[in-house]
Design a protein around this motif. Sequence first.
Motif, PDB file in Angstrom:
ATOM      1  N   LEU A  31       0.877  -1.267  -0.049  1.00 13.77           N
ATOM      2  CA  LEU A  31      -0.089  -0.120  -0.261  1.00 13.77           C
ATOM      3  C   LEU A  31       0.914   1.245   0.031  1.00 13.77           C
ATOM      4  N   LEU A  32       0.895   1.848  -1.059  1.00 15.15           N
ATOM      5  CA  LEU A  32       1.721   3.155  -1.436  1.00 15.15           C
ATOM      6  C   LEU A  32       0.989   4.338  -0.848  1.00 15.15           C
ATOM      7  N   ASN A  33       1.583   5.032   0.315  1.00 14.99           N
ATOM      8  CA  ASN A  33       0.936   6.424   0.728  1.00 14.99           C
ATOM      9  C   ASN A  33       1.972   7.592   0.258  1.00 14.99           C
ATOM     10  N   VAL A  34       1.688   8.483  -0.642  1.00 17.85           N
ATOM     11  CA  VAL A  34       2.227   9.812  -0.720  1.00 17.85           C
ATOM     12  C   VAL A  34       1.574  10.757   0.182  1.00 17.85           C
ATOM     13  N   ALA A  35       2.467  11.259   1.087  1.00 16.57           N
ATOM     14  CA  ALA A  35       2.032  12.103   2.273  1.00 16.57           C
ATOM     15  C   ALA A  35       2.718  13.706   1.959  1.00 16.57           C
ATOM     16  N   ASP A  36       1.888  14.670   1.903  1.00 16.34           N
ATOM     17  CA  ASP A  36       2.440  16.072   1.690  1.00 16.34           C
ATOM     18  C   ASP A  36       2.201  16.520   3.069  1.00 16.34           C
ATOM     19  N   LEU A  50      -9.285   6.510   6.232  1.00 17.31           N
ATOM     20  CA  LEU A  50      -9.272   6.301   4.853  1.00 17.31           C
ATOM     21  C   LEU A  50      -8.568   4.719   4.828  1.00 17.31           C
ATOM     22  N   LEU A  51      -7.674   4.400   5.771  1.00 14.48           N
ATOM     23  CA  LEU A  51      -6.965   3.228   5.551  1.00 14.48           C
ATOM     24  C   LEU A  51      -7.978   2.106   6.284  1.00 14.48           C
ATOM     25  N   ALA A  52      -9.117   2.734   7.042  1.00  9.26           N
ATOM     26  CA  ALA A  52     -10.071   1.441   7.459  1.00  9.26           C
ATOM     27  C   ALA A  52     -10.660   1.153   6.172  1.00  9.26           C
ATOM     28  N   THR A  53     -10.714   1.789   5.068  1.00  4.79           N
ATOM     29  CA  THR A  53     -11.261   1.119   3.888  1.00  4.79           C
ATOM     30  C   THR A  53     -10.473   0.517   2.922  1.00  4.79           C
ATOM     31  N   ARG A  54      -9.240   0.551   3.266  1.00  5.75           N
ATOM     32  CA  ARG A  54      -8.176  -0.023   2.315  1.00  5.75           C
ATOM     33  C   ARG A  54      -7.494  -1.229   2.928  1.00  5.75           C
ATOM     34  N   ILE A  55      -7.731  -1.366   4.315  1.00  8.66           N
ATOM     35  CA  ILE A  55      -6.800  -2.387   4.930  1.00  8.66           C
ATOM     36  C   ILE A  55      -7.556  -3.694   4.663  1.00  8.66           C
ATOM     37  N   PRO A  56      -9.072  -3.571   4.829  1.00  7.61           N
ATOM     38  CA  PRO A  56      -9.461  -5.086   4.409  1.00  7.61           C
ATOM     39  C   PRO A  56      -9.089  -5.614   3.194  1.00  7.61           C
ATOM     40  N   MET A  58      -6.383  -4.934   1.488  1.00  9.49           N
ATOM     41  CA  MET A  58      -5.031  -5.624   1.673  1.00  9.49           C
ATOM     42  C   MET A  58      -4.947  -6.754   2.365  1.00  9.49           C
ATOM     43  N   GLN A  59      -5.516  -6.915   3.260  1.00 10.48           N
ATOM     44  CA  GLN A  59      -5.824  -8.402   4.042  1.00 10.48           C
ATOM     45  C   GLN A  59      -6.244  -9.347   3.243  1.00 10.48           C
ATOM     46  N   ALA A  60      -7.411  -9.160   2.401  1.00 14.50           N
ATOM     47  CA  ALA A  60      -7.763 -10.003   1.615  1.00 14.50           C
ATOM     48  C   ALA A  60      -6.810 -10.729   0.778  1.00 14.50           C
ATOM     49  N   GLN A  61      -5.754 -10.027   0.163  1.00 15.53           N
ATOM     50  CA  GLN A  61      -4.660 -10.522  -0.434  1.00 15.53           C
ATOM     51  C   GLN A  61      -3.564 -11.300   0.099  1.00 15.53           C
ATOM     52  N   GLY A  62      -3.627 -11.267   1.367  1.00 16.49           N
ATOM     53  CA  GLY A  62      -2.571 -11.902   2.105  1.00 16.49           C
ATOM     54  C   GLY A  62      -1.617 -10.888   2.938  1.00 16.49           C
ATOM     55  N   PRO A  63      -0.441 -11.345   3.437  1.00 15.47           N
ATOM     56  CA  PRO A  63       0.415 -10.324   4.035  1.00 15.47           C
ATOM     57  C   PRO A  63       0.684  -9.121   3.341  1.00 15.47           C
ATOM     58  N   TRP A  64       0.746  -7.990   3.903  1.00 11.53           N
ATOM     59  CA  TRP A  64       0.992  -6.704   3.287  1.00 11.53           C
ATOM     60  C   TRP A  64       1.819  -5.792   3.929  1.00 11.53           C
ATOM     61  N   ALA A  97      -2.736  -5.009  11.327  1.00 11.63           N
ATOM     62  CA  ALA A  97      -1.440  -4.218  10.781  1.00 11.63           C
ATOM     63  C   ALA A  97      -0.828  -4.750   9.691  1.00 11.63           C
ATOM     64  N   PRO A  98      -0.103  -3.924   8.916  1.00 10.65           N
ATOM     65  CA  PRO A  98       1.003  -4.330   7.981  1.00 10.65           C
ATOM     66  C   PRO A  98       1.927  -5.186   8.519  1.00 10.65           C
ATOM     67  N   ARG A  99       2.600  -5.866   7.726  1.00  8.17           N
ATOM     68  CA  ARG A  99       3.841  -6.843   8.320  1.00  8.17           C
ATOM     69  C   ARG A  99       5.070  -5.918   8.468  1.00  8.17           C
ATOM     70  N   ALA A 100       5.190  -4.702   7.839  1.00 11.35           N
ATOM     71  CA  ALA A 100       6.039  -3.486   8.138  1.00 11.35           C
ATOM     72  C   ALA A 100       5.728  -2.413   7.470  1.00 11.35           C
TER      73      ALA A 100
END
Length: 149
Positions: A31-36, A50-56, A58-64, A97-100
Amino acid sequence: MPPFSDSTDGYAQSRFPMHGRVWVQTEGPLLLNVADGPFNRELVLALGSLLATRIPEMQAQGPWVLLAVIRHSTLATDEALAAFTDMLLHIAAAGRAPRAVAHVTASDVEGVGLMDVPMARCFEAAGIPFACFRDELPARAWLAGRLAG
């Protein structure tokens, strides 16, 4: 900047304006975040939504893993750091949580290096492996190693 699929713009939590903006894009297990920056508490609250909409997704694909590229300014208020820690603790407690996580802050970004230790403390509190980089390629390599391990 490449086209991003979403940003914090649509996730404001209060009438007080967000300082900063984050765009997100999925790249397979990354998951790429570009933050200004600079960043305030209101931005962190919007990022959490925003992450609450994206994390599921990402998790559906496996480790992220998550890669954040910080631009303009890396500075964050104390309230932003506290809200960020709370967000990370919540994500980790829910098993989401992401793996890293790797942050990339180029040497020409305002405050480069000043937020490395405070950000590391946020991730340490949540038990999420974290590293800071000045260039994107080593950050991506480190994250790939975390995915493989």
